[in-house]
Design a protein around this motif. Structure first.
Motif, PDB file in Angstrom:
ATOM      1  N   ASP A  43       0.819  -1.221   0.000  1.00  0.00           N
ATOM      2  CA  ASP A  43       0.000   0.000   0.000  1.00  0.00           C
ATOM      3  C   ASP A  43       0.849   1.266   0.000  1.00  0.00           C
ATOM      4  O   ASP A  43       0.321   2.378   0.093  1.00  0.00           O
ATOM      5  N   GLY A  44       2.174   1.111  -0.099  1.00  0.00           N
ATOM      6  CA  GLY A  44       3.064   2.261  -0.127  1.00  0.00           C
ATOM      7  C   GLY A  44       3.568   2.700   1.232  1.00  0.00           C
ATOM      8  O   GLY A  44       4.353   3.645   1.329  1.00  0.00           O
ATOM      9  N   SER A  45       3.118   2.047   2.292  1.00  0.00           N
ATOM     10  CA  SER A  45       3.587   2.408   3.632  1.00  0.00           C
ATOM     11  C   SER A  45       5.020   1.945   3.840  1.00  0.00           C
ATOM     12  O   SER A  45       5.442   0.909   3.326  1.00  0.00           O
ATOM     13  N   CYS A  46       5.771   2.732   4.602  1.00  0.00           N
ATOM     14  CA  CYS A  46       7.184   2.448   4.859  1.00  0.00           C
ATOM     15  C   CYS A  46       7.358   2.005   6.302  1.00  0.00           C
ATOM     16  O   CYS A  46       6.794   2.611   7.227  1.00  0.00           O
ATOM     17  N   TRP A  47       8.158   0.956   6.495  1.00  0.00           N
ATOM     18  CA  TRP A  47       8.335   0.345   7.805  1.00  0.00           C
ATOM     19  C   TRP A  47       9.810   0.162   8.122  1.00  0.00           C
ATOM     20  O   TRP A  47      10.618  -0.048   7.209  1.00  0.00           O
ATOM     21  N   ARG A  57       6.152   2.680  11.725  1.00  0.00           N
ATOM     22  CA  ARG A  57       5.539   2.980  10.430  1.00  0.00           C
ATOM     23  C   ARG A  57       5.605   4.477  10.173  1.00  0.00           C
ATOM     24  O   ARG A  57       5.301   5.282  11.055  1.00  0.00           O
ATOM     25  N   LEU A  58       6.010   4.851   8.965  1.00  0.00           N
ATOM     26  CA  LEU A  58       6.096   6.262   8.608  1.00  0.00           C
ATOM     27  C   LEU A  58       4.702   6.787   8.291  1.00  0.00           C
ATOM     28  O   LEU A  58       4.020   6.285   7.400  1.00  0.00           O
ATOM     29  N   ASP A  59       4.295   7.797   9.047  1.00  0.00           N
ATOM     30  CA  ASP A  59       2.973   8.394   8.869  1.00  0.00           C
ATOM     31  C   ASP A  59       3.008   9.298   7.644  1.00  0.00           C
ATOM     32  O   ASP A  59       3.790  10.249   7.573  1.00  0.00           O
ATOM     33  N   ARG A  60       2.131   9.000   6.688  1.00  0.00           N
ATOM     34  CA  ARG A  60       2.125   9.782   5.454  1.00  0.00           C
ATOM     35  C   ARG A  60       1.429  11.127   5.619  1.00  0.00           C
ATOM     36  O   ARG A  60       1.434  11.951   4.704  1.00  0.00           O
ATOM     37  N   PRO A  82      12.360  -4.211   0.064  1.00  0.00           N
ATOM     38  CA  PRO A  82      13.290  -3.241   0.659  1.00  0.00           C
ATOM     39  C   PRO A  82      13.109  -1.851   0.062  1.00  0.00           C
ATOM     40  O   PRO A  82      12.851  -1.699  -1.134  1.00  0.00           O
ATOM     41  N   ALA A  83      13.227  -0.836   0.919  1.00  0.00           N
ATOM     42  CA  ALA A  83      13.083   0.559   0.494  1.00  0.00           C
ATOM     43  C   ALA A  83      14.138   1.398   1.198  1.00  0.00           C
ATOM     44  O   ALA A  83      13.821   2.204   2.085  1.00  0.00           O
ATOM     45  N   PRO A  84      15.408   1.196   0.850  1.00  0.00           N
ATOM     46  CA  PRO A  84      16.489   1.916   1.549  1.00  0.00           C
ATOM     47  C   PRO A  84      16.439   3.411   1.284  1.00  0.00           C
ATOM     48  O   PRO A  84      15.851   3.868   0.302  1.00  0.00           O
ATOM     49  N   GLY A  85      17.041   4.149   2.203  1.00  0.00           N
ATOM     50  CA  GLY A  85      17.162   5.588   1.998  1.00  0.00           C
ATOM     51  C   GLY A  85      16.277   6.438   2.867  1.00  0.00           C
ATOM     52  O   GLY A  85      16.328   7.670   2.774  1.00  0.00           O
ATOM     53  N   ALA A  86      15.460   5.829   3.706  1.00  0.00           N
ATOM     54  CA  ALA A  86      14.576   6.621   4.566  1.00  0.00           C
ATOM     55  C   ALA A  86      15.388   7.383   5.605  1.00  0.00           C
ATOM     56  O   ALA A  86      16.439   6.924   6.071  1.00  0.00           O
TER      57      ALA A  86
END
Length: 462
Positions: A43-47, A57-60, A82-86
Motif C-alpha cells: 500500500d506504499g507504507s514504509c516500515w 511505520r512512517l505516517d504519510r 526493501p526501500a532503503p534511503g529513509a
C-alpha cells in the motif's frame, strides 16, 4: 517457502544489533544500517525495525515514525520489498541494550492462576510483616486509605502495591489466591464481579511514598532503618513475583530501582528532603528496562506499546482474512465509546497523536460510521463476534490482558477514570475462559496462622 520481508528484516536487524561491533559504530553509521533495511508494503507504507526491538511505520500525514505493530496478513508481508534511503530519527536507532528487554506475557490473571510457588512466597511475606508495629509502619496519606482499613500496617500495603505495579494488566480471577489473602485487610470490596476483579493500576509514587515517608517521619538513623526495611520488603515481593512472566519485566525494573535503597537505606536521604525520591528511583533504572516504566515517564508512548500488544494478541483473526491492526482500532473505538457514553469528542483528539495514519483512519471510521464493517467487531450482548474469539485458553488470556492494559493506557493519556466493572472488550473475553477456570470453589482456605477467622467471603461480592 515464500518470502516474508518483515520476518527477514527483523531477523537481520536482531543479528546486526547483537554483534559486539554494533556498539562501537558511530551513530550515523548505525542509522544508515537501519535505514538500509526499511521496507515498503504494497500500500506504499514504509516500515522499519528499530529501537525497543519493535516496528515503526512512517505516517504519510505528519511525516513522523510511529511505533506500530506490523502487518500480519501473509499476502501483505510477502509483497513487502526493501526501500532503503529513509531518514531515520536517532531515537529509533537501537543502541543495543534496548534489544535485550524481555517482553514477558500479556496474559491477564484470569484463567491461568498465579503459580502456587509465587502465592505461597507472597503469603509468607504478608504473615511475617503484617504484625510489625503500626507506629513504625503506618499507612501514609493518600490512595491506600481508599483500599485498606485504617488499622492496616503500611507493610501490607507495600506488598499489595508491589503486586499491582508489577502486573502487566491487573485484571484478576475473582478467586485468585493472590488477591484472597488480602481480604481481611481491605476497606471495601474490590471492583468487579464474582468472576473478575478489574483493578486500577498503582503508580510508582504510591510505592515510593511508603519508603520516603518513613525517612522523613523519623529523621536520622531510625528513619533510614525503617525506610530500608520498607524498600527491602518491596524487593522481596518483586523477587518473588518475577517467577511469573506476567510480572517479570516490571519486577526487574522495580528491583533495579528499589534494590540500592534496601542495601543502603541512607542513599535517598537528600532526595527525600527535596521530594525527589521518585526521580532518584527512575534514574537508577537501566536502559534496557526503560520500556517497563513508560507508564511513569510517558503515558502516550506507553499507550502505543499497549496498542502494539493488542494488535499482536489479535493475530488469530488473520485466519478469517481480517487485519489485526484494523480490528484493534475497532475494539479501541468500542471501549472509548462505551466508557465515555458516546461523548468521545474530548478523548479522541488526545489519542490521535499516538497512532499512525492508518490506525487513526480505522479508529475514526469505526467511531463515526455506524454502518462501517469494522463495527461488526464490537462486542454484542457481552460477547465477541465468533470470528474474533481466540482459538484457545492461552490466546484468550493474552488478548484479555492486552485489551485491559490498552484500556488503562488510553484512560491514562486522556485523564479518563477506568470503569470499575471493566472495559467491554476485556469483559467479553471472560466468557471465553469461564469453562476453563483453574479454581473450583468460590473461595480459598487459609491457615489459622494467617487468618484466625474467615472474613474474606465478601471479597467476591460487590
Amino acid at each position: 517457502m515464500h518470502w516474508d520481508g518483515f520476518t527477514a528484516i527483523e531477523r537481520d536487524v536482531r543479528a546486526m544489533v547483537a554483534d559486539p561491533r554494533w556498539a562501537t559504530l558511530p551513530g550515523p553509521a548505525r542509522a544508515q544500517a537501519i535505514a538500509a533495511r526499511a521496507l515498503m508494503a504494497p500500500d506504499g507504507s514504509c516500515w522499519l525495525f528499530g529501537t525497543h526491538a519493535r516496528w515503526y511505520r512512517l505516517d504519510r500525514v505528519d511525516g513522523r515514525w510511529h511505533l506500530s505493530a506490523p502487518p500480519a496478513l501473509p499476502h501483505v508481508r510477502s509483497a513487502a520489498r526493501p526501500a532503503p534511503g529513509a531518514a531515520i530519527p536517532p531515537l529509533l536507532v537501537p543502541d543495543g541494550p534496548d534489544f535485550a528487554v524481555e517482553r514477558g506475557s500479556t496474559q491477564g490473571f484470569v484463567g491461568p492462576d498465579v503459580p502456587q510457588g509465587v502465592t505461597e512466597r507472597i503469603r509468607e511475606l504478608v504473615v511475617a510483616h503484617r504484625r510489625l508495629g503500626r507506629d513504625d509502619f503506618p499507612l501514609p496519606p493518600g490512595s491506600f486509605h481508599d483500599v485498606f482499613a485504617a488499622d492496616v500496617a503500611g507493610t501490607v500495603a507495600a506488598v499489595w502495591a508491589t503486586i499491582m505495579w508489577c502486573a502487566y494488566a491487573p485484571a484478576f480471577d475473582g478467586n485468585e489466591v493472590l488477591l484472597s489473602m488480602f481480604g481481611e485487610f481491605l476497606a471495601r470490596p474490590l471492583p468487579g464481579d464474582e468472576w473478575v476483579r478489574w483493578l486500577p493500576p498503582v503508580r510508582l509514587d504510591a510505592i515510593v511514598s511508603l519508603y520516603a515517608e518513613r525517612m522523613l517521619a523519623r529523621p536520622g538513623e531510625t528513619g533510614a532503618r525503617l525506610a530500608g526495611q520498607m524498600a527491602g520488603l518491596v524487593v522481596e515481593t518483586a523477587s518473588a513475583l518475577r517467577a511469573d512472566a506476567r510480572f517479570r519485566p516490571r519486577a526487574d525494573a522495580l528491583l533495579a530501582m528499589a534494590g540500592p535503597a534496601a542495601a543502603s537505606p541512607w542513599l535517598d536521604g537528600p532526595a527525600a528532603q527535596a521530594g525527589a525520591v521518585r526521580q532518584a528511583w527512575l534514574a537508577r533504572r537501566p536502559p534496557h528496562l526503560a520500556v517497563a516504566t513508560l507508564s511513569e515517564t510517558s503515558p502516550g508512548e506507553h499507550f502505543r506499546h499497549r496498542l502494539y500488544d493488542l494488535v499482536e494478541a489479535l493475530g488469530h483473526v488473520t485466519a478469517s482474512g481480517a487485519d489485526p491492526r484494523a480490528v484493534a482500532a475497532s475494539l479501541l473505538a468500542a471501549d472509548v465509546t462505551a466508557v465515555t457514553g458516546g461523548a468521545t469528542a474530548g478523548v479522541v483528539p488526545l489519542l490521535y497523536p499516538w497512532m499512525d495514519d492508518e490506525m487513526r483512519r480505522s479508529f475514526y471510521v469505526t467511531l463515526t460510521d455506524r454502518a462501517h464493517p469494522l463495527r461488526g467487531c464490537w462486542p454484542s450482548s457481552g460477547a465477541l463476534p465468533a470470528a474474533l474469539v481466540p482459538p484457545g485458553r492461552d490466546a484468550a488470556a493474552a488478548l484479555l490482558g492486552a485489551a485491559y492494559a490498552t484500556g488503562l493506557a488510553w484512560c491514562a493519556v486522556t485523564g479518563t477514570a477506568p470503569p470499575p466493572r471493566g472495559f467491554p472488550v476485556a469483559s467479553a473475553l471472560v466468557a471465553c475462559l469461564m469453562h476453563q477456570r483453574d479454581d473450583t470453589v468460590p473461595g480459598v482456605t487459609v491457615t489459622k496462622e494467617f487468618h484466625e477467622r474467615s472474613e474474606s467471603g465478601w471479597l467476591f461480592h460487590s
